[in-house]
Design an enzyme around this catalytic site. Structure first.
Site, mmCIF file in Angstrom:
data_model
loop_
_atom_site.group_PDB
_atom_site.id
_atom_site.type_symbol
_atom_site.label_atom_id
_atom_site.label_comp_id
_atom_site.label_asym_id
_atom_site.label_seq_id
_atom_site.Cartn_x
_atom_site.Cartn_y
_atom_site.Cartn_z
ATOM 1 N N GLN A 94 0.852 -1.206 0.000
ATOM 2 C CA GLN A 94 0.000 0.000 0.000
ATOM 3 C C GLN A 94 0.881 1.247 0.000
ATOM 4 O O GLN A 94 1.813 1.371 0.814
ATOM 5 C CB GLN A 94 -0.932 0.019 1.231
ATOM 6 C CG GLN A 94 -1.914 1.183 1.184
ATOM 7 C CD GLN A 94 -2.934 1.175 2.323
ATOM 8 O OE1 GLN A 94 -2.882 0.318 3.210
ATOM 9 N NE2 GLN A 94 -3.850 2.130 2.294
ATOM 10 N N HIS A 100 -8.493 1.794 -1.222
ATOM 11 C CA HIS A 100 -8.838 1.715 -2.640
ATOM 12 C C HIS A 100 -8.797 0.269 -3.087
ATOM 13 O O HIS A 100 -7.891 -0.475 -2.713
ATOM 14 C CB HIS A 100 -7.880 2.556 -3.493
ATOM 15 C CG HIS A 100 -6.436 2.326 -3.187
ATOM 16 N ND1 HIS A 100 -5.809 2.899 -2.113
ATOM 17 C CD2 HIS A 100 -5.495 1.567 -3.801
ATOM 18 C CE1 HIS A 100 -4.550 2.512 -2.078
ATOM 19 N NE2 HIS A 100 -4.332 1.692 -3.088
HETATM 20 P P1 5GP Z 1 -1.391 0.913 -3.618
HETATM 21 O O1 5GP Z 1 0.049 0.657 -3.951
HETATM 22 O O2 5GP Z 1 -1.520 1.894 -2.454
HETATM 23 O O3 5GP Z 1 -2.226 -0.309 -3.418
HETATM 24 O O4 5GP Z 1 -2.013 1.613 -4.887
HETATM 25 C C1 5GP Z 1 -1.931 2.982 -5.116
HETATM 26 C C2 5GP Z 1 -2.237 3.187 -6.567
HETATM 27 O O5 5GP Z 1 -2.571 4.534 -6.776
HETATM 28 C C3 5GP Z 1 -1.058 2.864 -7.487
HETATM 29 O O6 5GP Z 1 -1.451 1.877 -8.433
HETATM 30 C C4 5GP Z 1 -0.751 4.209 -8.156
HETATM 31 O O7 5GP Z 1 -0.359 4.066 -9.500
HETATM 32 C C5 5GP Z 1 -2.063 4.960 -8.004
HETATM 33 N N1 5GP Z 1 -1.941 6.385 -7.922
HETATM 34 C C6 5GP Z 1 -1.090 7.084 -7.120
HETATM 35 N N2 5GP Z 1 -1.269 8.402 -7.283
HETATM 36 C C7 5GP Z 1 -2.256 8.540 -8.209
HETATM 37 C C8 5GP Z 1 -2.874 9.680 -8.811
HETATM 38 O O8 5GP Z 1 -2.576 10.831 -8.510
HETATM 39 N N3 5GP Z 1 -3.845 9.425 -9.732
HETATM 40 C C9 5GP Z 1 -4.228 8.170 -10.075
HETATM 41 N N4 5GP Z 1 -5.181 8.050 -10.996
HETATM 42 N N5 5GP Z 1 -3.660 7.086 -9.532
HETATM 43 C C10 5GP Z 1 -2.685 7.264 -8.618
#
Ligand code: 5GP
Ligand code: ZN
Length: 114
Positions: A94, A100
């Site tokens: 994360q 999300h």
């Molecule tokens: P995690 O690694 O926390 O499970 O996923 C976070 C996700 O958010 C990643 O896939 C990353 O690419 C996406 N993400 C991060 N910042 C932004 C942003 O500003 N806009 C969008 N559309 N996605 C984002």
């Protein structure tokens, strides 16, 4: 207090590529897609991680799954299949601390995930 980046999307301060929205959830395309479809479905209410969820949030999390189902329908993935992923805390990968659900599809999804 500065709102988190996903809260800024909910408030409209930042405008993501929205795929689906209802009263409780917002779904938008990931900035760095890992599959032809890579959409994030978020609750409009802020929770940093799934560890914060309470029994009364069970319906909201169900709505997150229904949001993912809708995204799959919109991108034509319902039959071929799609994956829903929730990462909790750094050890699971994360990086954004607003819950999300990743919806991934449009290519073969391997198991187990890395
Ligand atoms: P995690 O690694 O926390 O499970 O996923 C976070 C996700 O958010 C990643 O896939 C990353 O690419 C996406 N993400 C991060 N910042 C932004 C942003 O500003 N806009 C969008 N559309 N996605 C984002
Ligand atoms: Zn937030």
């Amino acid at each position: 207090m500065t709102a988190c980046i996903f809260c800024k999307m909910v408030s409209g301060e930042i405008q993501p590529d929205v795929v689906y929205e209802d009263d409780d959830v917002l779904a938008f395309r990931d900035l760095n897609p890992q599959a032809p479809t890579h959409v994030l479905v978020i609750p409009k209410k802020h929770y940093s991680t799934t560890n914060e969820l309470q029994p009364e949030d069970a319906e909201l999390m169900g709505r997150l799954v229904l949001g993912a189902q809708k995204v799959a329908e919109i991108d034509g993935l319902s039959e071929q299949g799609y994956r829903m992923v929730l990462n909790c805390n750094e050890g699971a990968g994360q990086t954004v601390f607003h819950i999300h659900m990743h919806v991934l599809g449009g290519r073969r999804m391997n198991w187990p995930p890395g």
